[in-house]
Design a protein around this motif. Sequence first.
Motif, PDB file in Angstrom:
ATOM      1  N   VAL A  76    -115.309  28.559 -27.505  1.00  0.00           N
ATOM      2  CA  VAL A  76    -115.127  28.110 -26.124  1.00  0.00           C
ATOM      3  C   VAL A  76    -115.277  26.590 -26.079  1.00  0.00           C
ATOM      4  CG1 VAL A  76    -116.038  28.281 -23.767  1.00  0.00           C
ATOM      5  CG2 VAL A  76    -116.130  30.275 -25.268  1.00  0.00           C
ATOM      6  N   PRO A  77    -114.455  25.884 -25.308  1.00  0.00           N
ATOM      7  CA  PRO A  77    -114.656  24.436 -25.173  1.00  0.00           C
ATOM      8  C   PRO A  77    -115.976  24.125 -24.472  1.00  0.00           C
ATOM      9  CG  PRO A  77    -112.964  25.199 -23.652  1.00  0.00           C
ATOM     10  CD  PRO A  77    -113.274  26.348 -24.551  1.00  0.00           C
ATOM     11  N   ASP A  78    -116.608  23.042 -24.881  1.00  0.00           N
ATOM     12  CA  ASP A  78    -117.884  22.626 -24.302  1.00  0.00           C
ATOM     13  C   ASP A  78    -117.698  22.007 -22.923  1.00  0.00           C
ATOM     14  OD1 ASP A  78    -120.798  22.234 -24.761  1.00  0.00           O
ATOM     15  OD2 ASP A  78    -120.274  20.117 -24.565  1.00  0.00           O
ATOM     16  N   PHE A  79    -116.522  21.437 -22.655  1.00  0.00           N
ATOM     17  CA  PHE A  79    -116.245  20.797 -21.359  1.00  0.00           C
ATOM     18  C   PHE A  79    -115.472  21.786 -20.501  1.00  0.00           C
ATOM     19  CE2 PHE A  79    -113.762  17.652 -18.714  1.00  0.00           C
ATOM     20  CZ  PHE A  79    -114.855  17.149 -18.019  1.00  0.00           C
ATOM     21  N   THR A  80    -116.207  22.550 -19.698  1.00  0.00           N
ATOM     22  CA  THR A  80    -115.603  23.572 -18.849  1.00  0.00           C
ATOM     23  C   THR A  80    -116.638  24.036 -17.844  1.00  0.00           C
ATOM     24  OG1 THR A  80    -114.409  25.702 -18.813  1.00  0.00           O
ATOM     25  CG2 THR A  80    -116.237  25.514 -20.360  1.00  0.00           C
ATOM     26  N   TYR A  81    -116.219  24.836 -16.886  1.00  0.00           N
ATOM     27  CA  TYR A  81    -117.188  25.438 -15.971  1.00  0.00           C
ATOM     28  C   TYR A  81    -117.997  26.473 -16.756  1.00  0.00           C
ATOM     29  CZ  TYR A  81    -119.099  26.591 -11.435  1.00  0.00           C
ATOM     30  OH  TYR A  81    -119.954  26.734 -10.368  1.00  0.00           O
ATOM     31  N   SER A 281    -106.332  19.747  -9.799  1.00  0.00           N
ATOM     32  CA  SER A 281    -107.246  18.648  -9.506  1.00  0.00           C
ATOM     33  C   SER A 281    -106.672  17.365 -10.102  1.00  0.00           C
ATOM     34  CB  SER A 281    -108.637  18.892 -10.102  1.00  0.00           C
ATOM     35  OG  SER A 281    -109.303  19.935  -9.429  1.00  0.00           O
ATOM     36  N   TYR A 282    -106.879  16.272  -9.400  1.00  0.00           N
ATOM     37  CA  TYR A 282    -106.507  14.970  -9.949  1.00  0.00           C
ATOM     38  C   TYR A 282    -107.779  14.349 -10.522  1.00  0.00           C
ATOM     39  CZ  TYR A 282    -104.251  10.507 -10.660  1.00  0.00           C
ATOM     40  OH  TYR A 282    -103.731   9.388 -11.247  1.00  0.00           O
ATOM     41  N   VAL A 283    -107.897  14.394 -11.851  1.00  0.00           N
ATOM     42  CA  VAL A 283    -109.133  13.989 -12.526  1.00  0.00           C
ATOM     43  C   VAL A 283    -108.842  12.792 -13.419  1.00  0.00           C
ATOM     44  CG1 VAL A 283    -111.030  14.705 -14.017  1.00  0.00           C
ATOM     45  CG2 VAL A 283    -109.967  16.359 -12.462  1.00  0.00           C
ATOM     46  N   CYS A 284    -109.408  11.650 -13.073  1.00  0.00           N
ATOM     47  CA  CYS A 284    -109.225  10.428 -13.849  1.00  0.00           C
ATOM     48  C   CYS A 284    -110.516  10.098 -14.597  1.00  0.00           C
ATOM     49  CB  CYS A 284    -108.791   9.265 -12.955  1.00  0.00           C
ATOM     50  SG  CYS A 284    -109.695   9.139 -11.406  1.00  0.00           S
ATOM     51  N   TYR A 285    -110.406   9.157 -15.524  1.00  0.00           N
ATOM     52  CA  TYR A 285    -111.533   8.809 -16.404  1.00  0.00           C
ATOM     53  C   TYR A 285    -111.946   7.368 -16.147  1.00  0.00           C
ATOM     54  CZ  TYR A 285    -114.310   8.188 -20.649  1.00  0.00           C
ATOM     55  OH  TYR A 285    -115.326   7.925 -21.530  1.00  0.00           O
ATOM     56  N   VAL A 286    -113.217   7.185 -15.767  1.00  0.00           N
ATOM     57  CA  VAL A 286    -113.774   5.846 -15.532  1.00  0.00           C
ATOM     58  C   VAL A 286    -114.336   5.348 -16.860  1.00  0.00           C
ATOM     59  CG1 VAL A 286    -115.412   4.482 -14.199  1.00  0.00           C
ATOM     60  CG2 VAL A 286    -114.305   6.483 -13.151  1.00  0.00           C
ATOM     61  N   GLN A 307    -115.569  14.651  -6.555  1.00  0.00           N
ATOM     62  CA  GLN A 307    -116.337  15.558  -7.395  1.00  0.00           C
ATOM     63  C   GLN A 307    -116.320  15.018  -8.819  1.00  0.00           C
ATOM     64  OE1 GLN A 307    -118.762  17.421  -8.175  1.00  0.00           O
ATOM     65  NE2 GLN A 307    -118.287  19.009  -6.656  1.00  0.00           N
ATOM     66  N   ILE A 308    -117.262  15.478  -9.639  1.00  0.00           N
ATOM     67  CA  ILE A 308    -117.169  15.195 -11.071  1.00  0.00           C
ATOM     68  C   ILE A 308    -115.988  15.990 -11.620  1.00  0.00           C
ATOM     69  CG2 ILE A 308    -119.652  14.793 -11.211  1.00  0.00           C
ATOM     70  CD1 ILE A 308    -119.857  17.572 -12.609  1.00  0.00           C
ATOM     71  N   GLY A 309    -115.669  15.798 -12.925  1.00  0.00           N
ATOM     72  CA  GLY A 309    -114.618  16.626 -13.524  1.00  0.00           C
ATOM     73  C   GLY A 309    -115.111  18.056 -13.650  1.00  0.00           C
ATOM     74  N   THR A 310    -115.915  18.317 -14.666  1.00  0.00           N
ATOM     75  CA  THR A 310    -116.619  19.593 -14.791  1.00  0.00           C
ATOM     76  C   THR A 310    -117.822  19.374 -15.697  1.00  0.00           C
ATOM     77  OG1 THR A 310    -116.336  21.975 -15.108  1.00  0.00           O
ATOM     78  CG2 THR A 310    -115.264  20.528 -16.725  1.00  0.00           C
ATOM     79  N   TYR A 311    -118.358  20.433 -16.289  1.00  0.00           N
ATOM     80  CA  TYR A 311    -119.668  20.364 -16.929  1.00  0.00           C
ATOM     81  C   TYR A 311    -119.590  20.281 -18.453  1.00  0.00           C
ATOM     82  CZ  TYR A 311    -121.274  21.451 -12.296  1.00  0.00           C
ATOM     83  OH  TYR A 311    -121.513  21.389 -10.942  1.00  0.00           O
ATOM     84  N   GLU A 332    -119.494  15.114 -23.607  1.00  0.00           N
ATOM     85  CA  GLU A 332    -120.531  14.362 -22.893  1.00  0.00           C
ATOM     86  C   GLU A 332    -119.940  13.158 -22.162  1.00  0.00           C
ATOM     87  OE1 GLU A 332    -124.398  13.534 -24.335  1.00  0.00           O
ATOM     88  OE2 GLU A 332    -124.292  15.053 -25.918  1.00  0.00           O
ATOM     89  N   MET A 333    -119.020  12.458 -22.807  1.00  0.00           N
ATOM     90  CA  MET A 333    -118.403  11.296 -22.170  1.00  0.00           C
ATOM     91  C   MET A 333    -117.603  11.700 -20.936  1.00  0.00           C
ATOM     92  SD  MET A 333    -117.200   9.194 -25.566  1.00  0.00           S
ATOM     93  CE  MET A 333    -116.344   7.905 -24.645  1.00  0.00           C
ATOM     94  N   LEU A 334    -116.873  12.798 -21.050  1.00  0.00           N
ATOM     95  CA  LEU A 334    -116.083  13.269 -19.918  1.00  0.00           C
ATOM     96  C   LEU A 334    -116.977  13.753 -18.783  1.00  0.00           C
ATOM     97  CD1 LEU A 334    -113.313  15.152 -21.914  1.00  0.00           C
ATOM     98  CD2 LEU A 334    -113.004  13.059 -20.579  1.00  0.00           C
ATOM     99  N   PHE A 335    -118.071  14.403 -19.125  1.00  0.00           N
ATOM    100  CA  PHE A 335    -119.007  14.864 -18.101  1.00  0.00           C
ATOM    101  C   PHE A 335    -119.570  13.683 -17.313  1.00  0.00           C
ATOM    102  CE2 PHE A 335    -123.591  15.733 -17.197  1.00  0.00           C
ATOM    103  CZ  PHE A 335    -123.386  16.597 -16.131  1.00  0.00           C
ATOM    104  N   ARG A 336    -119.871  12.596 -18.003  1.00  0.00           N
ATOM    105  CA  ARG A 336    -120.473  11.437 -17.338  1.00  0.00           C
ATOM    106  C   ARG A 336    -119.461  10.611 -16.557  1.00  0.00           C
ATOM    107  NH1 ARG A 336    -122.910  10.536 -22.460  1.00  0.00           N
ATOM    108  NH2 ARG A 336    -121.541   8.726 -22.735  1.00  0.00           N
ATOM    109  N   ASN A 337    -118.198  10.639 -16.966  1.00  0.00           N
ATOM    110  CA  ASN A 337    -117.265   9.620 -16.479  1.00  0.00           C
ATOM    111  C   ASN A 337    -115.994  10.131 -15.800  1.00  0.00           C
ATOM    112  OD1 ASN A 337    -118.842   7.373 -17.482  1.00  0.00           O
ATOM    113  ND2 ASN A 337    -118.248   8.048 -19.527  1.00  0.00           N
TER     114      ASN A 337
END
Length: 366
Positions: A76-81, A281-286, A307-311, A332-337
């Motif tokens: 399973v991917p780590d970056f997901t709900y 969702s329109y999810v961009c990266y800071v 909202q954040i992207g996801t977890y 982790e980077m995607l979760f934060r940014n």
Amino acid sequence: MRVYLARPLIDEREFEAVRKVLESRFLTEGEVTREFERRFAKYCDAKHGIATTSCSTALELCLRTLGIGRGDEVIVPDFTYPVTASVVALVGAEPVLVDVDLNSYNVKAEVIEEALSDRTKAIIPVSLFGNPLEKDVYKLGRDYGIYVIEDAACSAGSILEGRKVGSWADMTCFSFHPRKVITTGEGGMITTNEDELAERARSLKRFGMRNVNGSVRFVEFGTNYKMSDILSAIGLAQLEKIEDIIRIRIEKARIYTEILEGIDGIRPPEVRPRTRHNFQSYVCYVEKDGMRDKIREELARIGVETQIGTYCLHIEPAFREVKKVGSLENSEMLFRNTLTLPLHHELTQDQQEMICRVIRDVLRSG
């Protein structure tokens, strides 16, 4: 002023569809749900549709349908709900967390391949935010003889190489939560092209019932994940306008991207060739740590929901002891940014331009 993150597109068609079901006095799963299953499967270029109470229960139902349980691993991917991995543990199997790509936010085939073991029974890749998976992910499942259960909660109407999401994996799970492209309030759907898998999933979601020699028998332990005709009526009305909804979302996403490409410090979402991203969702990266939350705070101050992207699962308490492969640093980077901006039919171009000005000003001041 208030700018909502998401707004379902509801009109008189939904009210009329629900009224007809209420007047019929047949409210549980029946012919209306069967029609919704047929039409949604056809829309996804799939043979079968199995309606459920949610995408979460759809994922669990797929695992049980495939006989996955104690002793099995599921990648399973780590970056997901969190539910993407939680359902694996709920059926007694072990989730294995892997990293995702920093640009697509999706898991890549080579990362999955590194996590394979002799206990791997399935993978649950997520086509996150409506961005289709790469074709190699499905091919990996065939090459290694493991099941691909796609978590396509966000991806109704997304397209890869001319085929819709829902027709590629062994089993695909969709969500009809109000933030999704089409909604039934709560609800989900499984699509599959495999007759036997469809038959078993239908049985398991209806208490383990099957027709045996003309009589109803309970042939295995099942549960109740049926969708009512009330919710299915809403789904049928929504399905009539899904292409209009996606067209509007793509156009508004284009406006965001054109503006954000001119602002330093933020990266718009990826859209690959030969795909249709439905922009659930329109999810961009800071690009600078800490600035995402400053942007959210400033937008919230003027009434704009974000909202954040996801977890990032491996940092959540429930997943501390779960098996992990690789550094998971992208997650982790995607979760934060990652930052989710408002996107829906009521959103105006003036509002989009205002949101982007705020983003630009915060990034410049930081």
